[in-house]
Enzyme design. Sequence first.
Site, PDB file in Angstrom:
ATOM      1  N   ASP A  33       0.916  -1.100   0.017  1.00  0.00           N
ATOM      2  CA  ASP A  33      -0.095  -0.137   0.111  1.00  0.00           C
ATOM      3  C   ASP A  33       0.729   1.133  -0.025  1.00  0.00           C
ATOM      4  O   ASP A  33       2.024   1.168   0.255  1.00  0.00           O
ATOM      5  CB  ASP A  33      -0.677  -0.027   1.327  1.00  0.00           C
ATOM      6  CG  ASP A  33      -2.060  -0.997   1.107  1.00  0.00           C
ATOM      7  OD1 ASP A  33      -2.398  -1.364   0.170  1.00  0.00           O
ATOM      8  OD2 ASP A  33      -2.383  -1.359   2.330  1.00  0.00           O
ATOM      9  N   ASP A  55      -9.091  -5.496   2.314  1.00  0.00           N
ATOM     10  CA  ASP A  55      -7.802  -6.106   1.996  1.00  0.00           C
ATOM     11  C   ASP A  55      -7.955  -7.723   2.382  1.00  0.00           C
ATOM     12  O   ASP A  55      -7.085  -8.519   1.966  1.00  0.00           O
ATOM     13  CB  ASP A  55      -6.862  -5.333   2.657  1.00  0.00           C
ATOM     14  CG  ASP A  55      -6.557  -3.983   2.041  1.00  0.00           C
ATOM     15  OD1 ASP A  55      -6.899  -3.991   1.014  1.00  0.00           O
ATOM     16  OD2 ASP A  55      -6.223  -3.039   2.658  1.00  0.00           O
TER      17      ASP A  55
END
Length: 944
Positions: free
Chosen positions: A396, A696
């Site tokens: 990320d 996620d």
Amino acid sequence: MRRNVSDHAEKKVVGVEALLQLPKTLSKPNKKWQLAFIKIYCSRTLLNCAKHAVRKQGLFPRSLSYTAIDLDHHQEDEHFKIDTETLNDLVKNKNQEKLESLGGPNGLVSALKTNTRLGINEETEEIERRRLTFGSNTYTRQPSKSLFYFVHGLKEGWYDGGSIYVAVFLVVAVSAVSNFRQNRQFDKLSKVSSNIKIDVVRNGRRQEISIFDIVVGDIVCLNIGDQVPADGVFVEGHSLHVDESSMTGESDHVEVSLTGNTFLFSGTKIADGFGKMTVTSVGMNTAWGQMMSHISRDTNEQTPLQTRLNKLTSSIGKVGLLYNGKKTKSDEIVNAVVEMVAAAVTIIVVAIPEGLPLAVTLTLAYSMKRMMKDQAMVRKLSACETMGSATVICTDKTGTLTLNQMKVTDFWFGLESGKASSVSQKVVEMFHQGVAMNTTGSVFKAKSGTEYEFSGSPTEKAILSWAVEELKMDMEEVIEQHDVVHVEAFNSEKKRSGVLMKKKNGQINVVHWKGAAEKILAMCSTFYDGSGVVREMKEDDMIQFEKIIQSMAAKSLRCIAFAYSEDNEDIKKLKEENLSLLGIVGIKDPCRPGVKKAVEDCQFAGVNIKMITGDNIFTARAIAVECGILTSEDEMNSEAVLEGEEFRNYSQEERLKKVERIKVMARSSPFDKFLMVKCLKELGHVVAVTGDGTNDAPALKEADIGLSMGIQGTEVAKESSDIVILDDNFASVATVLKWGRCVYNNIQKFIQFQLTVNVAALVINFVAAVSAGEVPLTAVQLLWVNLIMDTLGALALATEKPTNDLMNKKPIGRVSPLITNIMWRNLLAQAFYQISVLLVLQFRGRSIFDVFNEFNARSLEKKNVFKGLHKNRLFIGIIVVTVVLQVVMVEFLKKFADTERLNWGQWGVCIAIAAVSWPIGWLVKSVPVPERHFFSYLKWKKRS
């Protein structure tokens, strides 16, 4: 009064209350008579109560001159107007009728002496009173296993002869201590992982506290991905959906609202929306606590490698011992046959590396402990091994590559960039509404102080800070003036959030949207300029706004736009088109210091770094260049950067063809991340993925190694991951990679060391059995070599710390063999030398070789095996212990181990011969080996 007071006495008490209300019209003499009557009446009532008196031990000496009456009627009921039993029953059984009888959620809040907006009083005395009355938010744990629990080998350890018993006892002791320490380490990790941080409101201030510090009456703030910390009742919020699968097993999300289901259970997860709950039960009083009290959890987790090796070595060991114990003198023929079988089994036992499972356990337990200091908490043991094989890391951006310390540095009102002082008051007021009402954050200012405290996500805090300081927003005043009609919570798919609201006592519904700039811009047909005039958004204006967004993104700014509309008729759905654009703000989130070097280290180690972010493509590109993920060569490649939607729309064949060339994926959804991981795995990559959001979870589970964020990560993400990065820093991810390689490398070192021992012993015993009909190495000597020497070798080699040299090698990958060509070269050379010497000496001598060979095993490739030796005191200590045990065995245990005592000259010769293994090791490491594995040639010939 206590409940055991008679009904008659209770009626008299009621009568006293009536008598005390004296009529005002009575004359003074009558009043005196009335008061006298009351005194007599009260005296008789107290004497009646005395029959049910409770004597207080130790307060007064026993005497007939007084009567003690207990008036402490259940202190918790008097202070809080509700008891623990009622609260437990309320949520556990979803007792809606009981809740309504208390006055609904607001009545419950009042009964618990708390406040939806201000929370409870945060004074220590008040917190402690609630903890004593209702309990603490902790669960009863299973007691830790003692050292003797792990001493499971003793019952198998008594064989023919005390010597074998002692050898096995030593190994069992080492294994037991190792497993005991590993178990204690798991307990510590479990406590750390359970210590979740929760947002609560106390004294009107939103603050973060430990889940263990929550008490009944606390007002808890809940957002997407949060774990519900205790049982409670929903008191405020919008669009709240809860995943109760951990309690009920049902995968469907349950809606929670003030008009329907209001109950929330400990351990469940917030799937969507946001809100507040008041805590009704904590710890073992919760539904989760009662369920957990019936479950015994065992934290002993083994990797697949450990499981297979333990099974193999255990079964073969039992067979070997079975044959070794069946010697009989009753029949010489049978005895001869048994001896031959025993010799054969002995050879088989020698071939199996018994110390390998212990070496794996030691290196994993040791690395887990050290990784905690390096900001990585391992949740699954196998992740240590797997991380060393990683070929791709998908990371990320926000909080991992950047600091997650956001600040508004640029803002545009219409097509003009400037200060708030130059903007129309009408536009400023609409910004106040859009910021204050459409947020999950909060603003707090102490009465005595002048500083504001902002809470919420980093993006929310940045916007709130800007609105308060630049636009002079009074959040409390705005909230008091408006009512929320409907809310659409932020969604990672749509990348926006909205609120439908109206002024108190007003009729007009107003909608405010906030989100990714290009997404909000696409919903607008008009815009406000700085003077407050609404203008139609023409094509040229749209292009101009797109250029503004691109220029802000090129400066690594996250662009957030605000839009507004008045004519929203549907109260259940927010208008999504023909909106008016209020303005755009740019939020700066600087890169973490040291992240560029960490990225370069990973790339140098042959690991491909891919950035997956929700930001627009221009911001993503700018950050990737700043962090070193995108090089000048990559910028020339049009396929290196793309948006998630484009990747999603590819066919499966196109995705597999292009995925390896992608470096940055912008405007991606969690599903895009999942798709990328799946494609990379299909191509044979070992994939590590970082994630912090609830959505996620699928990608974290699909990846070979899931890395969740300890600070910003939701509880759902953490539970789906294998390793938790405690400081959310990409540099820690690089450190985990180094540790993973260290674990794998340490296991390889030990395998090389032990296989050298086993190959030599196997050949010697086989040659002797064929030529002489008997094995030269006795059972005790073989046990000494295989168990004790290997156990000590495991201790020495399994605790080597990672070095920077590990990052100079290519990744191991998924299909690389455990025993490499380099290892075969090293071990065969040493084994050949040992076999030659032992054949010349007619099998006399053995284990002194292992001490010197242990040094050779410290490095698989480097010639200097003594480098860094002074830093590893444990290795030096184990070598000393090994030498001492060897001397004791040879010199003092002649009958015990069937050895011959040596004089000083003989010891010198033995040491000199064994020391030759060092120069042999140095020379052998100069011999080049092919990259292609030896056995692959055999497979190729087989196919041809």
